[in-house]
Design a protein around this motif. Sequence first.
Motif, PDB file in Angstrom:
ATOM      1  N   GLU A  56       0.537  -1.185   0.313  1.00  0.00           N
ATOM      2  CA  GLU A  56       0.075   0.122  -0.009  1.00  0.00           C
ATOM      3  C   GLU A  56       0.856   1.313   0.242  1.00  0.00           C
ATOM      4  N   PHE A  57       1.924   1.290   0.668  1.00  0.00           N
ATOM      5  CA  PHE A  57       2.327   2.336   0.876  1.00  0.00           C
ATOM      6  C   PHE A  57       3.411   2.441  -0.462  1.00  0.00           C
ATOM      7  N   ARG A  58       3.774   1.376  -1.490  1.00  0.00           N
ATOM      8  CA  ARG A  58       4.491   1.696  -2.925  1.00  0.00           C
ATOM      9  C   ARG A  58       3.074   2.153  -3.147  1.00  0.00           C
ATOM     10  N   ILE A  59       1.719   1.442  -3.401  1.00  0.00           N
ATOM     11  CA  ILE A  59       1.275   2.002  -4.366  1.00  0.00           C
ATOM     12  C   ILE A  59       0.817   3.886  -3.768  1.00  0.00           C
ATOM     13  N   SER A  60       0.937   3.857  -2.741  1.00  0.00           N
ATOM     14  CA  SER A  60       0.192   5.979  -2.450  1.00  0.00           C
ATOM     15  C   SER A  60       1.740   6.728  -2.815  1.00  0.00           C
TER      16      SER A  60
END
Length: 276
Positions: free
Chosen positions: A204-208
Motif C-alpha cells: 500500500e505504501f508503494r502504491i500510495s
Amino acid sequence: MATRQPEFNFPKGGLFFIILGVAAIILFTKATVTIGPGEGGVIFESLGDGIDTEKTYGEGFHFMMPWNKMIVRKVRQQSISDEMNVLSVNGLEVKVNGTIWYEPEFENLGKLIKTKGQDYERELLDPAINAAARSVVGRYTPEQLYSSKRDVIEQEILEEVQGVLKDQYLSVTRVLVEDVKLPSTIRIAIETKLKQEQESLEYEFRISKAKKEAERQKIDAEGKAIANKILSASLTDKILQEKGIDATLELSKSPNSKVIVIGSGKDGLPIILGNQ
C-alpha cells in the motif's frame, strides 16, 4: 632425682571475674545489632506485646534490651520474577514471564511484619500479582498479548496490583512483562498473519507513493500548460518584432555566422541567410 614442678596459685575470686566477663560479652552481643545498607529493623519485644510498630531502625549500630530481638529486612527497592499460567479472553492458556519492582514502606515496616509476617512477599505480594495478571490477561486475545498490547497490559497489571495493595504498607513501582509464551501452532499462525499484514502495508505504501508521484507530474504539467497559455496570450506582434530584432543582433555578433540581409521578411523582420 625428680624435678619439682612449680605450683600455680589461681587468684582468689578469679573464677568469678571470668564468669562475669563471659556474661558481659554475651549480654553485649545480645543487646547490640548492626543494620546494613538498604535495610531496616523492628524490635520484637519478648516480654512485651511482640512487634514494636511505632519505630523502624535504620542503617547502623543499635542497642536494645538483651531479651528482645531485632528483625531486619531489606527496605530498598527489590524485584521478583515469576512465570504464571493464565487464560486469554478466548480461554487459551498462555505463560507470562514477568518482573515486579516493590519496596516496603520504611516507616510502616513494623505494621507490615506484624500483620503479614516476615515472609510478606509470599503472603501478600504473590497473590496480588497472580490475581492482577489473571484479571488483565483475561481481557485480551493471544494476538494482542503476543504483539501490540504489551505496554498497556503492563500498566493495567501495575494499577490493579497497586489497588490490591493499597494501605498494606507495601509499594509496587513497576511491572515488566518480559515474555508471553503461546502454543507453537498459535504462535506460528500469529507470526504468519503479522508478516502478511506487514507486506500488505509495504504494498500500500508503494502504491500510495506511485499515486503521489503521478499526481505531482500531472500538477507540474498543468502548471506548465497554464504558464505557456499566459505567455502566448502576452506575446503581441510588437513584442515578437522586438525579440526578433534582439535575436538578429545577437546572431550578427557571432564569429561563426555569415549574415546577409536582403529586403525584409514577413512582419517587417530582416531575412538572414547563413552557411548552414
